[in-house]
Scaffold this active site. Structure first.
Site, PDB file in Angstrom:
ATOM      1  N   ASN A 158     -12.751  -3.470   2.631  1.00  0.00           N
ATOM      2  CA  ASN A 158     -13.731  -2.385   2.727  1.00  0.00           C
ATOM      3  C   ASN A 158     -14.668  -2.505   1.531  1.00  0.00           C
ATOM      4  O   ASN A 158     -14.214  -2.669   0.395  1.00  0.00           O
ATOM      5  CB  ASN A 158     -13.020  -1.030   2.714  1.00  0.00           C
TER       6      ASN A 158
ATOM      7  N   HIS B 114      -6.830  -5.824   2.242  1.00  0.00           N
ATOM      8  CA  HIS B 114      -5.697  -5.232   2.949  1.00  0.00           C
ATOM      9  C   HIS B 114      -5.122  -6.306   3.878  1.00  0.00           C
ATOM     10  O   HIS B 114      -5.829  -6.783   4.769  1.00  0.00           O
ATOM     11  CB  HIS B 114      -6.135  -4.057   3.821  1.00  0.00           C
TER      12      HIS B 114
ATOM     13  N   HIS C 236      -9.939  -5.302  -3.356  1.00  0.00           N
ATOM     14  CA  HIS C 236      -8.598  -5.486  -2.790  1.00  0.00           C
ATOM     15  C   HIS C 236      -8.742  -5.842  -1.325  1.00  0.00           C
ATOM     16  O   HIS C 236      -9.538  -5.245  -0.599  1.00  0.00           O
ATOM     17  CB  HIS C 236      -7.735  -4.234  -2.950  1.00  0.00           C
TER      18      HIS C 236
ATOM     19  N   GLN D 165     -14.352   2.225   1.199  1.00  0.00           N
ATOM     20  CA  GLN D 165     -13.741   1.777  -0.054  1.00  0.00           C
ATOM     21  C   GLN D 165     -13.547   2.980  -0.968  1.00  0.00           C
ATOM     22  O   GLN D 165     -14.491   3.732  -1.234  1.00  0.00           O
ATOM     23  CB  GLN D 165     -14.615   0.720  -0.754  1.00  0.00           C
ATOM     24  N   SER D 166     -12.310   3.167  -1.415  1.00  0.00           N
ATOM     25  CA  SER D 166     -12.006   4.315  -2.280  1.00  0.00           C
ATOM     26  C   SER D 166     -11.538   3.894  -3.668  1.00  0.00           C
ATOM     27  O   SER D 166     -11.548   4.705  -4.586  1.00  0.00           O
ATOM     28  CB  SER D 166     -10.949   5.207  -1.623  1.00  0.00           C
ATOM     29  N   VAL D 167     -11.120   2.631  -3.809  1.00  0.00           N
ATOM     30  CA  VAL D 167     -10.730   2.103  -5.118  1.00  0.00           C
ATOM     31  C   VAL D 167     -11.676   0.937  -5.411  1.00  0.00           C
ATOM     32  O   VAL D 167     -11.718  -0.041  -4.647  1.00  0.00           O
ATOM     33  CB  VAL D 167      -9.265   1.620  -5.139  1.00  0.00           C
TER      34      VAL D 167
ATOM     35  N   ASP E 174       0.850  -1.189   0.000  1.00  0.00           N
ATOM     36  CA  ASP E 174       0.000   0.000   0.000  1.00  0.00           C
ATOM     37  C   ASP E 174       0.889   1.244   0.000  1.00  0.00           C
ATOM     38  O   ASP E 174       1.898   1.304   0.697  1.00  0.00           O
ATOM     39  CB  ASP E 174      -0.932  -0.012   1.219  1.00  0.00           C
TER      40      ASP E 174
HETATM   41  P1  5GP Z   1      -9.725   1.351   0.264  1.00  0.00           P
HETATM   42  O1  5GP Z   1      -9.836   2.699   0.957  1.00  0.00           O
HETATM   43  O2  5GP Z   1     -10.425   1.382  -1.084  1.00  0.00           O
HETATM   44  O3  5GP Z   1     -10.125   0.188   1.108  1.00  0.00           O
HETATM   45  O4  5GP Z   1      -8.176   1.142   0.003  1.00  0.00           O
HETATM   46  C1  5GP Z   1      -7.495   1.699  -1.073  1.00  0.00           C
HETATM   47  C2  5GP Z   1      -6.045   1.647  -0.716  1.00  0.00           C
HETATM   48  O5  5GP Z   1      -5.289   1.856  -1.892  1.00  0.00           O
HETATM   49  C3  5GP Z   1      -5.604   2.714   0.294  1.00  0.00           C
HETATM   50  O6  5GP Z   1      -5.057   2.076   1.444  1.00  0.00           O
HETATM   51  C4  5GP Z   1      -4.564   3.527  -0.473  1.00  0.00           C
HETATM   52  O7  5GP Z   1      -3.487   3.947   0.336  1.00  0.00           O
HETATM   53  C5  5GP Z   1      -4.133   2.572  -1.564  1.00  0.00           C
HETATM   54  N1  5GP Z   1      -3.684   3.224  -2.778  1.00  0.00           N
HETATM   55  C6  5GP Z   1      -4.295   4.269  -3.422  1.00  0.00           C
HETATM   56  N2  5GP Z   1      -3.625   4.592  -4.524  1.00  0.00           N
HETATM   57  C7  5GP Z   1      -2.554   3.748  -4.581  1.00  0.00           C
HETATM   58  C8  5GP Z   1      -1.475   3.604  -5.523  1.00  0.00           C
HETATM   59  O8  5GP Z   1      -1.358   4.303  -6.530  1.00  0.00           O
HETATM   60  N3  5GP Z   1      -0.561   2.640  -5.259  1.00  0.00           N
HETATM   61  C9  5GP Z   1      -0.649   1.829  -4.159  1.00  0.00           C
HETATM   62  N4  5GP Z   1       0.306   0.916  -3.990  1.00  0.00           N
HETATM   63  N5  5GP Z   1      -1.655   1.942  -3.260  1.00  0.00           N
HETATM   64  C10 5GP Z   1      -2.594   2.887  -3.479  1.00  0.00           C
END
Ligand code: 5GP
Ligand code: ZN
Length: 113
Positions: free
Chosen positions: A86, A101, A99, A93-95, A30
């Site tokens: 998430n 973690h 995924h 969830q932002s992506v 991450d």
């Molecule tokens: P979410 O908030 O969707 O559960 O987790 C998305 C995760 O993706 C976050 O922990 C964030 O730090 C990680 N992330 C976002 N952009 C990038 C990226 O460009 N490269 C990597 N390796 N991680 C990313």
């Protein structure tokens, strides 16, 4: 999928610190670690969430969970790690490419003290 950050990482268009790579699964660190060990495990195919992946592809879901364990063991946290999916913006969830973690390397007892 176009305009998906993690599909771009799978394609090699955006660099990542990759720790495991197979035809079906990719794991990389991450970019903003929330624990000493913080690795994301993703299917190489685009699916939006863990629920959607589980419905569409139980086999890849199992491979994803096995990869999470493999990463944890390789990172030295096989005996104590958290695996978080998430799901939905309201849950952080932002992506929207599923995924998990893999988090560890610090006290993870729950609930936090
Ligand atoms: P979410 O908030 O969707 O559960 O987790 C998305 C995760 O993706 C976050 O922990 C964030 O730090 C990680 N992330 C976002 N952009 C990038 C990226 O460009 N490269 C990597 N390796 N991680 C990313
Ligand atoms: Zn994607």
């Amino acid at each position: 999928m176009a305009d998906c950050l993690f599909c771009s990482i799978v394609a090699g268009d955006i660099p990542a610190d990759i720790v495991l790579s197979t035809d079906d699964v990719l794991a990389f660190r991450d970019i903003q670690p929330q624990a000493p060990i913080h690795v994301l495990v993703i299917p190489t195919a685009h699916h939006s969430s863990i629920g959607e992946l589980a419905a569409a592809s139980p086999e890849v879901t199992a491979l994803l969970l096995q990869a999470a364990r493999q990463v944890a063991v390789a990172e030295g946290i096989g005996d104590a790690y958290r695996l978080v999916f998430n799901t939905g913006a309201g849950a952080g969830q932002s992506v929207f490419h599923v995924h998990g973690h893999v988090l560890g390397g610090r006290d993870l007892t729950w609930p936090p003290g």
